[in-house]
Write an enzyme that holds these catalytic residues in place. Structure first.
Site, PDB file in Angstrom:
ATOM      1  N   GLY A 183       3.141  63.349  11.983  1.00 32.50           N
ATOM      2  CA  GLY A 183       4.559  63.046  12.126  1.00 32.50           C
ATOM      3  C   GLY A 183       5.446  64.031  11.397  1.00 32.50           C
ATOM      4  N   CYS A 184       5.795  63.684  10.168  1.00 29.21           N
ATOM      5  CA  CYS A 184       6.775  64.480   9.425  1.00 29.21           C
ATOM      6  C   CYS A 184       6.258  65.855   9.024  1.00 29.21           C
ATOM      7  CB  CYS A 184       7.250  63.699   8.203  1.00 29.21           C
ATOM      8  SG  CYS A 184       8.094  62.151   8.654  1.00 29.21           S
ATOM      9  N   ILE A 185       4.948  65.989   8.785  1.00 31.80           N
ATOM     10  CA  ILE A 185       4.401  67.309   8.472  1.00 31.80           C
ATOM     11  C   ILE A 185       4.499  68.213   9.687  1.00 31.80           C
ATOM     12  CG2 ILE A 185       2.337  68.587   7.789  1.00 31.80           C
ATOM     13  CD1 ILE A 185       3.622  66.900   5.545  1.00 31.80           C
TER      14      ILE A 185
END
Length: 208
Positions: A148-150
């Site tokens: 997701g955020c990575i």
């Protein structure tokens, strides 16, 4: 022809290296993402532990360090479609314990903490401007979740022409399947992959 052979034939996975002034980006290592009852699970706790010595190395060399937290208004006024997909994100308000950086990585004075409401650390934040102001030429990205955020932040970092390195043991996900698949894709297209230990050696060599 195997998948690896296809990627190799098409010249994916080239190395871009680390610049002369890297910053450490610690993405969303907050209490809620280390708790399987909220938004955590998988190998996220192990990734936190692996990030501790890397963070210490950046601090010892007085290199730039930036943290991110997902933070929404208590009344949900800034909650968007992402919160419809994942309603528990709305629990991450400014004062909530779930939205605080874990104690093992607690930010120190002078270390920037960016609040965000989307997956990427760049989207809707002042991160890019901050990096330009401080002459940062590359990013070491740690945190969660890998899928997701990575991934979103690494793609945006590359899109801003930052050399990006991901120490694979310093990122985690609530499930190992998405973690491993996204690391493979990140390494082929968007960032260099290494380990926290190897990265510390590289940083120490750069100042020797």
């Amino acid at each position: 022809m195997s998948g690896n052979e296809i990627y190799g034939k098409q010249q994916f996975g080239q190395k871009t290296g680390l610049g002369s002034k890297p910053a450490l980006l610690v993405i969303d290592f907050v209490n809620g993402f280390t708790d399987p009852d909220i938004l955590g699970g998988g190998n996220i706790l192990q990734a936190v532990s692996a990030t501790v010595p890397l963070l210490a190395a950046f601090r010892a060399q007085q290199r730039p360090i930036i943290f991110t937290r997902i933070v929404y208004a208590p009344d949900g006024a800034d909650a968007g479609i992402w919160c419809r997909k994942v309603p528990r994100l709305r629990d991450l308000t400014e004062e909530a314990h779930a939205s605080q950086v874990v104690d093992a990585l607690e930010p120190q004075s002078g270390e920037l903490v960016i609040r965000k409401t989307q997956a990427s650390a760049f989207f809707g934040t002042h991160l890019a401007g901050h990096l330009v102001l401080h002459g940062i030429d590359s990013l070491v990205v740690t945190g969660c979740t890998t899928s997701g955020c990575i991934r979103a932040s690494v793609i945006d970092a590359m899109s801003h022409n930052y050399r990006t390195v991901v120490p694979v043991d310093c990122v985690g996900d609530r499930a190992l399947g998405p973690h491993e698949a996204n690391l493979f894709d990140i390494g082929q297209k968007y960032a260099d992959l290494t380990s926290g230990t190897e990265l510390i050696k590289l940083l120490q060599g750069a100042t020797a």
